[in-house]
Design a protein around this motif. Structure first.
Motif, PDB file in Angstrom:
ATOM      1  N   ARG A  41     -43.104 -47.298 -43.931  1.00 42.91           N
ATOM      2  CA  ARG A  41     -44.162 -46.992 -44.908  1.00 42.91           C
ATOM      3  C   ARG A  41     -44.252 -48.079 -45.971  1.00 42.91           C
ATOM      4  NH1 ARG A  41     -43.591 -40.792 -45.025  1.00 42.91           N
ATOM      5  NH2 ARG A  41     -45.615 -40.168 -44.187  1.00 42.91           N
ATOM      6  N   GLY A  42     -43.084 -48.582 -46.380  1.00 45.02           N
ATOM      7  CA  GLY A  42     -43.030 -49.532 -47.488  1.00 45.02           C
ATOM      8  C   GLY A  42     -43.653 -50.876 -47.200  1.00 45.02           C
ATOM      9  N   ARG A  43     -43.997 -51.140 -45.911  1.00 48.79           N
ATOM     10  CA  ARG A  43     -44.638 -52.425 -45.601  1.00 48.79           C
ATOM     11  C   ARG A  43     -46.071 -52.456 -46.111  1.00 48.79           C
ATOM     12  NH1 ARG A  43     -41.320 -55.514 -42.363  1.00 48.79           N
ATOM     13  NH2 ARG A  43     -42.509 -57.160 -43.369  1.00 48.79           N
ATOM     14  N   SER A  44     -46.616 -51.276 -46.420  1.00 49.02           N
ATOM     15  CA  SER A  44     -47.993 -51.182 -46.919  1.00 49.02           C
ATOM     16  C   SER A  44     -47.976 -50.898 -48.420  1.00 49.02           C
ATOM     17  CB  SER A  44     -48.727 -50.056 -46.189  1.00 49.02           C
ATOM     18  OG  SER A  44     -50.013 -49.863 -46.715  1.00 49.02           O
ATOM     19  N   GLY A  45     -48.971 -51.422 -49.148  1.00 43.67           N
ATOM     20  CA  GLY A  45     -49.085 -51.140 -50.578  1.00 43.67           C
ATOM     21  C   GLY A  45     -48.230 -52.012 -51.463  1.00 43.67           C
ATOM     22  N   ARG A  46     -48.005 -53.279 -51.075  1.00 40.48           N
ATOM     23  CA  ARG A  46     -47.202 -54.191 -51.884  1.00 40.48           C
ATOM     24  C   ARG A  46     -47.984 -54.647 -53.114  1.00 40.48           C
ATOM     25  NH1 ARG A  46     -48.538 -59.377 -51.580  1.00 40.48           N
ATOM     26  NH2 ARG A  46     -46.496 -60.186 -52.176  1.00 40.48           N
ATOM     27  N   GLN A  47     -47.295 -54.784 -54.238  1.00 37.38           N
ATOM     28  CA  GLN A  47     -47.871 -55.331 -55.474  1.00 37.38           C
ATOM     29  C   GLN A  47     -49.208 -54.686 -55.854  1.00 37.38           C
ATOM     30  OE1 GLN A  47     -46.718 -57.393 -57.816  1.00 37.38           O
ATOM     31  NE2 GLN A  47     -44.750 -57.584 -56.791  1.00 37.38           N
ATOM     32  N   GLY A  48     -49.261 -53.341 -55.752  1.00 40.06           N
ATOM     33  CA  GLY A  48     -50.471 -52.626 -56.181  1.00 40.06           C
ATOM     34  C   GLY A  48     -51.615 -52.667 -55.202  1.00 40.06           C
ATOM     35  N   ASP A  49     -51.389 -53.246 -53.987  1.00 46.59           N
ATOM     36  CA  ASP A  49     -52.461 -53.272 -52.979  1.00 46.59           C
ATOM     37  C   ASP A  49     -52.739 -51.856 -52.480  1.00 46.59           C
ATOM     38  OD1 ASP A  49     -52.675 -56.000 -53.108  1.00 46.59           O
ATOM     39  OD2 ASP A  49     -51.341 -56.372 -51.399  1.00 46.59           O
ATOM     40  N   PRO A  50     -53.967 -51.580 -52.047  1.00 44.37           N
ATOM     41  CA  PRO A  50     -54.229 -50.276 -51.411  1.00 44.37           C
ATOM     42  C   PRO A  50     -53.531 -50.226 -50.050  1.00 44.37           C
ATOM     43  CG  PRO A  50     -56.152 -51.699 -51.211  1.00 44.37           C
ATOM     44  CD  PRO A  50     -55.170 -52.426 -52.092  1.00 44.37           C
ATOM     45  N   GLY A  51     -53.329 -49.030 -49.536  1.00 45.64           N
ATOM     46  CA  GLY A  51     -52.680 -48.893 -48.242  1.00 45.64           C
ATOM     47  C   GLY A  51     -52.719 -47.459 -47.762  1.00 45.64           C
ATOM     48  N   LEU A  52     -52.330 -47.264 -46.500  1.00 45.45           N
ATOM     49  CA  LEU A  52     -52.377 -45.937 -45.894  1.00 45.45           C
ATOM     50  C   LEU A  52     -51.222 -45.829 -44.903  1.00 45.45           C
ATOM     51  CD1 LEU A  52     -54.061 -43.281 -45.331  1.00 45.45           C
ATOM     52  CD2 LEU A  52     -55.196 -44.587 -43.509  1.00 45.45           C
ATOM     53  N   SER A  53     -50.569 -44.645 -44.831  1.00 49.78           N
ATOM     54  CA  SER A  53     -49.520 -44.446 -43.829  1.00 49.78           C
ATOM     55  C   SER A  53     -49.653 -43.056 -43.220  1.00 49.78           C
ATOM     56  CB  SER A  53     -48.133 -44.616 -44.454  1.00 49.78           C
ATOM     57  OG  SER A  53     -47.793 -43.501 -45.251  1.00 49.78           O
ATOM     58  N   ARG A  54     -49.317 -42.963 -41.925  1.00 49.41           N
ATOM     59  CA  ARG A  54     -49.393 -41.678 -41.231  1.00 49.41           C
ATOM     60  C   ARG A  54     -48.450 -41.728 -40.026  1.00 49.41           C
ATOM     61  NH1 ARG A  54     -54.774 -41.270 -38.751  1.00 49.41           N
ATOM     62  NH2 ARG A  54     -55.532 -41.249 -40.909  1.00 49.41           N
ATOM     63  N   PHE A  55     -47.777 -40.609 -39.745  1.00 45.00           N
ATOM     64  CA  PHE A  55     -46.898 -40.510 -38.574  1.00 45.00           C
ATOM     65  C   PHE A  55     -47.502 -39.545 -37.564  1.00 45.00           C
ATOM     66  CE2 PHE A  55     -43.936 -42.467 -41.404  1.00 45.00           C
ATOM     67  CZ  PHE A  55     -43.019 -43.115 -40.592  1.00 45.00           C
ATOM     68  N   TYR A  56     -47.370 -39.903 -36.286  1.00 46.74           N
ATOM     69  CA  TYR A  56     -47.840 -39.066 -35.181  1.00 46.74           C
ATOM     70  C   TYR A  56     -46.608 -38.559 -34.417  1.00 46.74           C
ATOM     71  CZ  TYR A  56     -52.627 -40.761 -35.845  1.00 46.74           C
ATOM     72  OH  TYR A  56     -53.884 -41.042 -36.355  1.00 46.74           O
ATOM     73  N   LEU A  57     -46.519 -37.237 -34.239  1.00 43.50           N
ATOM     74  CA  LEU A  57     -45.344 -36.639 -33.611  1.00 43.50           C
ATOM     75  C   LEU A  57     -45.741 -35.739 -32.449  1.00 43.50           C
ATOM     76  CD1 LEU A  57     -43.607 -35.455 -36.928  1.00 43.50           C
ATOM     77  CD2 LEU A  57     -43.442 -37.687 -35.855  1.00 43.50           C
ATOM     78  N   CYS A  58     -44.746 -35.445 -31.588  1.00 40.48           N
ATOM     79  CA  CYS A  58     -44.977 -34.460 -30.527  1.00 40.48           C
ATOM     80  C   CYS A  58     -43.653 -33.834 -30.129  1.00 40.48           C
ATOM     81  CB  CYS A  58     -45.674 -35.093 -29.316  1.00 40.48           C
ATOM     82  SG  CYS A  58     -44.574 -36.092 -28.291  1.00 40.48           S
ATOM     83  N   LEU A  59     -43.740 -32.752 -29.356  1.00 40.52           N
ATOM     84  CA  LEU A  59     -42.539 -32.009 -28.954  1.00 40.52           C
ATOM     85  C   LEU A  59     -41.584 -32.847 -28.110  1.00 40.52           C
ATOM     86  CD1 LEU A  59     -44.049 -28.541 -28.013  1.00 40.52           C
ATOM     87  CD2 LEU A  59     -42.376 -28.998 -29.796  1.00 40.52           C
ATOM     88  N   GLU A  60     -42.099 -33.892 -27.443  1.00 46.27           N
ATOM     89  CA  GLU A  60     -41.263 -34.687 -26.537  1.00 46.27           C
ATOM     90  C   GLU A  60     -40.555 -35.834 -27.249  1.00 46.27           C
ATOM     91  OE1 GLU A  60     -43.961 -35.859 -23.485  1.00 46.27           O
ATOM     92  OE2 GLU A  60     -44.171 -33.839 -22.666  1.00 46.27           O
TER      93      GLU A  60
END
Length: 909
Positions: free
Chosen positions: A565-584
């Motif tokens: 997650r921390g790779r996005s939004g450096r030095q006040g830049d905008p950014g977005l993070s999301r995780f995709y999961l499943c039972l497997e």
């Protein structure tokens, strides 16, 4: 409730600590105008001024504010970068020997220059530890411009460097290196036979970059230097062929611990199959004669069932290369121990390298705890703060960001199966790609990276895959991951340490596009053009929403997810993070609560449909905490067992250093002889027993074997009626007379060299054997838990006894070698003297009457070279053991003396 109220009113303990450091930052700022007014020469002269102040009695803390202000100004003049106030806070934290947790993009590399410069002023050396060789070279070159300008020297340690090159790098004021290189150099130094051959200086101060990766993730396995043992390739191949025929119902696999056990039916099956192949002695698999076969069977089962190609390892250039489960990087040169690596090689049908025997080992925990002052920096350490304190006594300090974080962290999306999840991921990436938003995708294995790559190919999305197969280009790929429309798939955050800048990285674009252009106005204009392009592209990326970080599944550790997650939004830049999961997903399948599965499987979730809820996120976090606790216990256990060996390691290494630093080891030799005689007499003539109960014949035989002195012990007892102490005294006197006569016949410098060489060589030999014994003990000691005994306590008790026994054997071994060996100094003709130092022109019979350099390190072999063995019985010219070898008389003598054959053993012919 009250805790939250107080925290809201007064801030957390971390907030209060950072506020206290801000007072020091104000002191640093107070020097700014004064420092800015200095000319370049005056600013560079600050280094000599600070060193004078330290010599006059000031401490590093006394000069810290002015020194930090000096570095800030020098950095601006040399690198064009001025430290922010929050970076000054980080510098103070590092100087105090703590961990600075700073978000990605906050400039940790620049922060380190503050503490490095200040601590290097003492001249004792500062080590900066990085996660890979690329970062070590990059940071040494990049920050080295600043240090060099300020009058400090910089060294860098990389693989395959020469010994003189390493020694020079360690002698520098600031040395950049990876944790592996530092640890292996320490072990190699303590296998050398002369102080001048050692490359490292005494430990002083280390700053560990990506401290969580090095001190937590990589600390689960120790560093080991090994030597090959006998080749058992055929047995590995034969057992592997048997295991490949096994069916799933004949074994039980535990994915949590990566262990495989045969069922009762499986044991019967294995006995029949092994008997067919002629590998079984008798008809019972667990007879003592089949111990080796059982071991190979266990490892082959583990290799075939639990270790997956492209997840745990890859096959590259016909070799099995381990994949680091946390970083996704290849671990060249690292091998699984205890025959597991050979079992995987047999499984893959590549050349099987011989098993190795441990020559020296140390855990990262015990290596880094040797530094009087240790500090670290990373983007994620808070979740492991308890472990950092328990193991290393390191406090974690969260440093505020320079600008507020603008990244949006969305809730996880949950799917029924992997296929649905990857279709959704590919669709989401295509949507972002169409609007130009760059996407960084984090996967947990090479296999998953390549699977997702196929989905993206079907969607027509251009992308780059970053995993262990493309290790060489990882920094380049990551650096450009923030460009318009870029899609980068990275395995477990490979490429850490390289900043993802929106719009692209100027340095890498210059290397790619302007490397052929010579310095001059044309190149300067091209650089300005690139800067303008990057600035324009950065704004377009910001407008598109900044870097979108997409996790394909949750990692075992929350910290690894936070890194992604921390790779996005450096030095006040905008950014977005999301995780995709499943039972497997592995995390949920192996560690998730049963209730979670039951509820999800019984729900009305349609194919391709996603859900998300706080309950799911909480369940996942609980599973992660469970795994983190298990991994911590595993690392803690590694440390507990290594602590036992560490105490013994310190004794051995201190003893070696003392021997190397001594001009003569006469006193040590005398003590060894006395202790050996005392042990022999005590064994055969126990205290409190009568003379008629003594084993006089056995004692006499032992004395002749070890001391090689005439000892009429029967007559001493019958005629003189002496007791044990008098026997010891007479044996000691006879031995000393013999040794003195031998020394008088030999040049003093030769004898001193021989004594030190034999002592060091036998010490190394017995230590190596002791390590092998401890490895075996550790393997079986866990079985004692069935007898309600603590394995660690049993290990401590037995390891201590084994160490005492090793020292007894060492004393007897060294005493026997020096007492039974004879050193002859040949007198070659003046015109054909060998071109060697005088002390190398003798003969020695250190062990068995032949030249013995087996089992010695390179340093030992070099030291013993030329001290050739005079075979037993070859006292004069009439006995030539090489007579039948048809040797050229002008060739060097095979005994290793350095003299020509005709002037050595060939004189008899």
């Amino acid at each position: 409730m009250l805790g939250n109220l107080f925290k809201g009113l007064f801030g957390s303990s971390n907030d209060r600590y950072v506020a206290s450091i801000n007072k020091i930052v104000a002191q640093i700022a107070a020097y700014e105008d004064q420092i800015k007014a200095l000319s370049d020469e005056e600013l560079q002269g600050q280094t000599a001024k600070f060193r004078r102040q330290l010599e006059e009695g000031k401490t590093l803390d006394d000069i810290m504010p002015e020194a930090f202000a000096t570095v800030r100004e020098a950095s601006f003049r040399v690198l064009g970068m001025r430290h922010f106030d929050v970076q000054m806070v980080g510098g103070v934290v590092l100087h105090r020997g703590e961990i600075a947790e700073m978000r990605t993009g906050e400039g940790k590399t620049l922060v380190a220059t503050l503490a490095c410069y200040l601590n290097a002023l003492e001249g004792k050396g500062v080590h900066v530890v990085t996660v890979n060789d690329y970062l070590a070279r990059r940071d040494a070159e990049w920050m080295g411009q600043l240090y060099g300008w300020m009058g400090l020297t910089v060294g860098v340690i990389v693989p395959n460097m020469s010994e003189p090159g390493r020694r020079e790098a360690y002698a520098a004021d600031i040395t950049y290196a990876t944790n592996n290189e530092l640890g292996f150099d320490y072990l190699r130094d303590n296998m050398k036979h002369e102080r001048s051959q050692m490359v490292q200086r005494p430990f002083n101060f280390a700053i560990v970059d990506e401290v969580d990766s090095i001190l937590i993730d990589e600390a689960r396995t120790p560093l080991i230097i090994s030597g090959p043992t006998e080749d058992k390739s055929d047995l590995y191949i034969a057992v592997d062929a048997v295991v490949k025929r096994i069916t799933d119902d004949l074994y039980e696999a535990d994915e949590k611990t990566k262990n495989v056990q045969l069922t009762e039916d499986g044991i019967e099956w294995a006995e029949r199959e092994l008997e067919k192949e002629g590998l079984l002695e008798g008809d019972n698999l667990y007879d003592i004669e089949n111990t080796q076969v059982v071991h190979h069977l266990d490892q082959a089962l583990k290799a075939n069932v639990m270790f997956k190609r492209d997840t745990d390892y890859i096959v590259k250039d016909e070799k099995v290369v381990i994949i680091d489960e946390f970083t996704g990087r290849m671990m060249d040169g690292r091998r699984w121990s205890n025959g597991l690596h050979q079992a995987v090689e047999a499984k893959e049908g590549v050349k099987i390298e011989p098993e190795n025997q441990t020559l020296a080992s140390i855990t990262f925990q015990n290596y880094f705890r040797m530094y009087p002052k240790l500090a670290g920096m990373t983007g994620t350490a808070a979740t492991e703060a308890a472990e950092f304190w328990d193991i290393y006594k390191l406090n974690v300090v969260e440093i505020p960001t320079n600008l507020p974080v603008q990244r949006i962290d969305e809730d996880d999306e949950f799917y029924k199966n992997t296929l649905d999840k990857f279709k959704a991921i590919a669709g989401a990436i295509r949507e972002k790609n169409e609007i130009g938003q760059p996407v960084l995708v984090g996967t947990v294995s090479i296999e998953k990276s390549e699977l997702l790559s196929k989905f993206l190919d079907e969607e027509g999305v251009k992308h780059a895959v970053l995993n262990a197969r493309f290790h060489e280009s990882e920094a380049h790929i990551v650096a450009q991951a923030g460009r318009i429309g870029a899609v980068t798939i990275a395995t477990n955050m490979a490429g850490r340490g390289t900043d993802i800048q929106l719009g692209g990285n100027l340095e890498f674009r210059m290397n790619d596009e302007l490397s052929d252009m010579e310095e001059g106005p044309e190149r300067d204009a091209a650089i300005e053009r690139l800067k303008a392009e990057i600035e324009e592209e950065k704004q377009r990326v910001k407008d598109a929403g900044g870097l979108f970080v997409l996790g394909t599944e949750r990692h075992e550790s929350r910290r690894i997810d936070n890194q992604l997650r921390g790779r996005s939004g450096r030095q006040g830049d905008p950014g977005l993070s999301r995780f995709y999961l499943c039972l497997e997903d592995d995390l949920l399948r192996i560690f998730g609560p049963d209730t979670l599965f039951a509820k999800m499987m019984n729900s009305n979730l349609e194919d391709g449909e996603a859900i998300g809820s706080k309950w799911l996120s909480k369940a996942i976090e609980t599973a992660q905490k469970k795994v983190e606790a298990r991994n911590y216990e595993a690392r803690k256990q590694v440390v507990e067992f290594d602590d036992v060996m560490n105490d013994q390691r310190k004794v051995i290494y201190d003893q070696r250093a003392e021997i190397m630093d001594s001009e003569t080891v006469d006193d040590v030799m005398l003590d060894m002889r006395e202790d050996t005689i005392n042990a022999m007499v005590t064994e055969h003539c126990p205290p409190g027993s009568y003379p008629e109960q003594w084993d006089v014949a056995g004692l006499k035989e032992k004395v002749e074997e070890v001391l090689a002195v005439p000892a009429p012990i029967e007559s001493w007892i019958e005629e003189d009626g002496i007791d044990q102490s008098e026997i010891e005294e007479r044996l000691g006197k006879a031995t000393e007379e013999k040794m003195q006569a031998k020394i008088e016949r030999t040049d003093a410098s030769i004898w001193r060299t021989v004594e030190k060489s034999v002592l060091l060589q036998r010490l190394d030999h017995h230590w190596k054997e002791h390590l092998a014994t401890l490895d075996a003990l550790r393997t079986v000691v866990f079985l004692r838990a069935h007898a309600q005994k603590q394995p660690i306590n049993e290990y401590k008790r037995e390891a201590f006894g084994l160490f005492e026994n090793m020292l007894d054997q060492l004393r007897e071994d060294v005493t026997r070698i020096l007492a039974t060996s004879d050193i002859q100094v040949p007198a070659p003709t003046v015109d054909e003297l060998p071109d060697l130092p005088d002390f190398l022109t003798g003969h020695i019979d250190p062990l068995t009457g032949r030249n013995d350099a087996e089992g010695m390190s390179a340093g030992a072999t070099g030291q013993m070279a030329g001290l050739g063995a005079m075979p037993q019985g070859a006292e004069g010219e009439g006995d030539n053991p090489y007579a039948g070898m048809n040797l050229n008389r002008n060739a060097p003598c095979p005994c290793g003396s350095g003299a020509k054959y005709k002037h050595c053993h060939g004189r008899a012919g």
